[in-house]
Structure formats: structure tokens, C-alpha cells
Write a protein that holds these residues in place. Sequence first.
Motif, PDB file in Angstrom:
ATOM      1  N   GLU A  70       0.832  -1.201   0.000  1.00  0.00           N
ATOM      2  CA  GLU A  70       0.000   0.000   0.000  1.00  0.00           C
ATOM      3  C   GLU A  70       0.866   1.252   0.000  1.00  0.00           C
ATOM      4  O   GLU A  70       0.596   2.211  -0.735  1.00  0.00           O
ATOM      5  CB  GLU A  70      -0.918  -0.004   1.228  1.00  0.00           C
ATOM      6  N   LEU A  71       1.909   1.254   0.845  1.00  0.00           N
ATOM      7  CA  LEU A  71       2.799   2.415   0.888  1.00  0.00           C
ATOM      8  C   LEU A  71       3.537   2.576  -0.434  1.00  0.00           C
ATOM      9  O   LEU A  71       3.688   3.695  -0.945  1.00  0.00           O
ATOM     10  CB  LEU A  71       3.798   2.267   2.036  1.00  0.00           C
ATOM     11  N   GLU A  88       2.581   1.723  -3.460  1.00  0.00           N
ATOM     12  CA  GLU A  88       1.699   2.292  -4.483  1.00  0.00           C
ATOM     13  C   GLU A  88       1.471   3.779  -4.240  1.00  0.00           C
ATOM     14  O   GLU A  88       1.495   4.580  -5.183  1.00  0.00           O
ATOM     15  CB  GLU A  88       0.364   1.547  -4.501  1.00  0.00           C
ATOM     16  N   HIS A  89       1.265   4.149  -2.982  1.00  0.00           N
ATOM     17  CA  HIS A  89       1.078   5.571  -2.656  1.00  0.00           C
ATOM     18  C   HIS A  89       2.287   6.391  -3.067  1.00  0.00           C
ATOM     19  O   HIS A  89       2.148   7.447  -3.714  1.00  0.00           O
ATOM     20  CB  HIS A  89       0.822   5.727  -1.160  1.00  0.00           C
ATOM     21  N   ARG A  90       3.484   5.936  -2.724  1.00  0.00           N
ATOM     22  CA  ARG A  90       4.696   6.690  -3.038  1.00  0.00           C
ATOM     23  C   ARG A  90       4.948   6.751  -4.544  1.00  0.00           C
ATOM     24  O   ARG A  90       5.423   7.764  -5.067  1.00  0.00           O
ATOM     25  CB  ARG A  90       5.901   6.065  -2.330  1.00  0.00           C
ATOM     26  N   ARG A 113       2.678   6.756  -6.968  1.00  0.00           N
ATOM     27  CA  ARG A 113       1.760   7.745  -7.534  1.00  0.00           C
ATOM     28  C   ARG A 113       2.189   9.161  -7.157  1.00  0.00           C
ATOM     29  O   ARG A 113       2.169  10.074  -7.996  1.00  0.00           O
ATOM     30  CB  ARG A 113       0.341   7.479  -7.033  1.00  0.00           C
ATOM     31  N   GLU A 114       2.562   9.325  -5.903  1.00  0.00           N
ATOM     32  CA  GLU A 114       3.002  10.632  -5.417  1.00  0.00           C
ATOM     33  C   GLU A 114       4.234  11.106  -6.166  1.00  0.00           C
ATOM     34  O   GLU A 114       4.331  12.282  -6.568  1.00  0.00           O
ATOM     35  CB  GLU A 114       3.289  10.518  -3.925  1.00  0.00           C
TER      36      GLU A 114
END
Length: 383
Positions: free
Chosen positions: A225-226, A228-230, A232-233
Motif C-alpha cells: 500500500e505504501l 503504491e502511494h509513493r 503515484r506521489e
Amino acid sequence: MRDLLRRYASLGEPLACEPVAQGLLNRGYRLATTRGEYFLKHHLDGDHQAIARQHDATLRLQTLGVPVAPPVPDDDGETVTVLGGRCYALHPWVHGRHRDGAQLGAVGSRRLGALLGLVHTCLEEVMEGRTPAAPADQQAGAHTDPQTGAQRGAQPRAYAGVQLPAQAHAHTHSQTTAHTGAHTSAPADAHPATHASADPADTFALIDDLLARTRRRRPRDSFDELAEHRLRERRVLIEEHAHRRPPAQPAGGWVHGDFHPLNLLYQGKEPAAIVDWDRLGVQPRAEEAVRAAVIFFVRPAGELELDKVRAYARAYRRATGADPAELAAAVHRVWWERLNDFWILRWRYQLHDRRADPQFPAASALAVWWTSEYEAVCEAFAG
């Protein structure tokens, strides 16, 4: 093992040989003999010429007072042993421990910057414009002790007001090559005329690949999850700052190439040995200074301890004569490098190697924080 030690008659008979933490570029073993303890290094790349150059460099650096652990020569004076097509080297076992930036105060931070400055200026003296020459133990006034690999008669230099010991003895909690950044530069032997910066188009393609891999993971966990977040960010940040991509940089000077806490051993508060010179090569020197500081002084939340960075950078500049503009340019290039860097995710998702996973939260947060605090970071290095 006995075949190898036959070439080192003065080291006695083997008693034990235990593997230590592995690095990407080599395998290491703690070797105990009837005469002492040693670090046996198996060089996986097998480049005899490059290994010999590294050895020659450390022998010469020791005569200039740089804390290193040069190889122990065999009975014929050779430092690289080839057995079955594999390259091995013996080093004294360094008794010491690693210290990261959290364990360094202002004085320790200044000494660290001055030490790296000493490495760079001494490498310029012993390497620039020359090919490997006779080992330092064959030079006048220096003799290598076969038991320790240390040189007698070598006169140490001082850095930051601290007199360096003429020889480094050594244990480490883990004598290892640890990779705490993106290692995509050309091999040391290539000596490219320039170093290109990351191309956003290549980075976007990598982000797409890594995102696809994270989504296929079953079952997904908090790391996925982290990640994927990073990813995209980071895509958004790179799109916003693509116009700031730095131009290609001239090659620079000789550097250690992998200067970070796990390659520096301390005895008390003093450096005992800089180890793992596998990435010795020609790169922009100030960029190594910035990369090292980023690794030493990053907090778990991904912020840099800027007061310590400032003390470190000023000491480095004094030791090398680097001006603020050079450090500011290096900060910009390493910032861009970190913004485009996904080596930990490549290890996990492409190589299925999770050893670096614990570093990801801080490393991924650093790129975001650094972007928002860009001016403050530049001031700490160049102010």
C-alpha cells in the motif's frame, strides 16, 4: 581454504571460517587462524585489475593517514588470490562498530565531513593521472606487518584537529557492502566523460512497471500500500519538476563510491577504518559528499538533521576547498537522483529481494520532504 592459506604461510593454520553479512559485490567471511583474525573477501565480479587497483589505493591512502584496512599480502607480495577462477583477498579483521548520524553530535559531524574531505584530497594525490604502481609496502619508509596488514613507519595526517592512528585494527558488527542508494553509474573502469541525470521518461516507464507489480501482489500488505502511494506521489512530483532536470555533469575526481555508515568503523569516537572500496571510481566528488550526508543524517520520518548536515558540509568544504556553488549544484543533482530513484522497490518487486525493505519508509519520505524543503537543504550544504 587450505589452498588459499598455503599462500600465507605466516598466518598459521585455519581454525574457523564463518560467513558475515553479504553485500551485492562480494561475499565476506570471518577467518580465524592460529595467528589471528582476518576478513576473507570473495570478490564476485572477479575483475583482478580493478581489485588490485583498489588494494593499491588503500595501501597508498594509509601512508597519508587515511584510516583504512589494506589487504594482507601473500608470501609473494600479491594481494589478490585467484582460485578456481575466483578472486579472493584477506584483510585484517577490524574491531569496531558502526555509527550513524543519530550517534554523532556537532563535533562528530564535522569530523565526518573532514574525513570524507581527506579521502577525496588524498585520492586525488594517489590516483589522479596515474595507473596502479608498486604497493605502498614496497615504498621507502613503510613496511607491511603480515599479521595485521598495517604499515609500520607510515606517518599519519590530522583532520579536524584529530591525529589519525597510523594503523587500523579491527571487528565489525558486520563488515559488509550495504547499498543505500541507486547504483546505476558506469563501472569504475569506464570513467565516462560526463554523468547524465535521470530521464523522466525512463522513470515513468519504471513507475508503470512497479505499479503493475504492486497491484498483482496477493495478499497485499502495508508495504504494498505504501509503495503504491509513493509511486503515484512521485509521478506527480516528477511531472511538476521535470523542467529542473540537471544537465550532464563532468566526470569529476576519484571517490570511494559507497561512503555510508556500514562502510565506516569506529573505535570509540574515532574512525578506525573505511572499508569496501569496490566502487572506487571517477565521479563528481561533491555529489558523494551530499549522498553520504543524506544517508548518515536522515531521520526515520525522512527528514534530514540539517544542523548536523551544516557542520558536516562546512568541514568538507574546508578540507577540499569546494566552494558553495559546487555543493549547491551537487545538492540539486542528488535531489533529482533521489526523486527518480526506486532501487528498493526494484529489489522487492523485480528481484524478489526484501533485504532493503526496512529502508523504504524513510527513503521514500525523504524525496518528498527534500522537494518541499529544497532551499533549506541547499542552505545547509552551501551556506
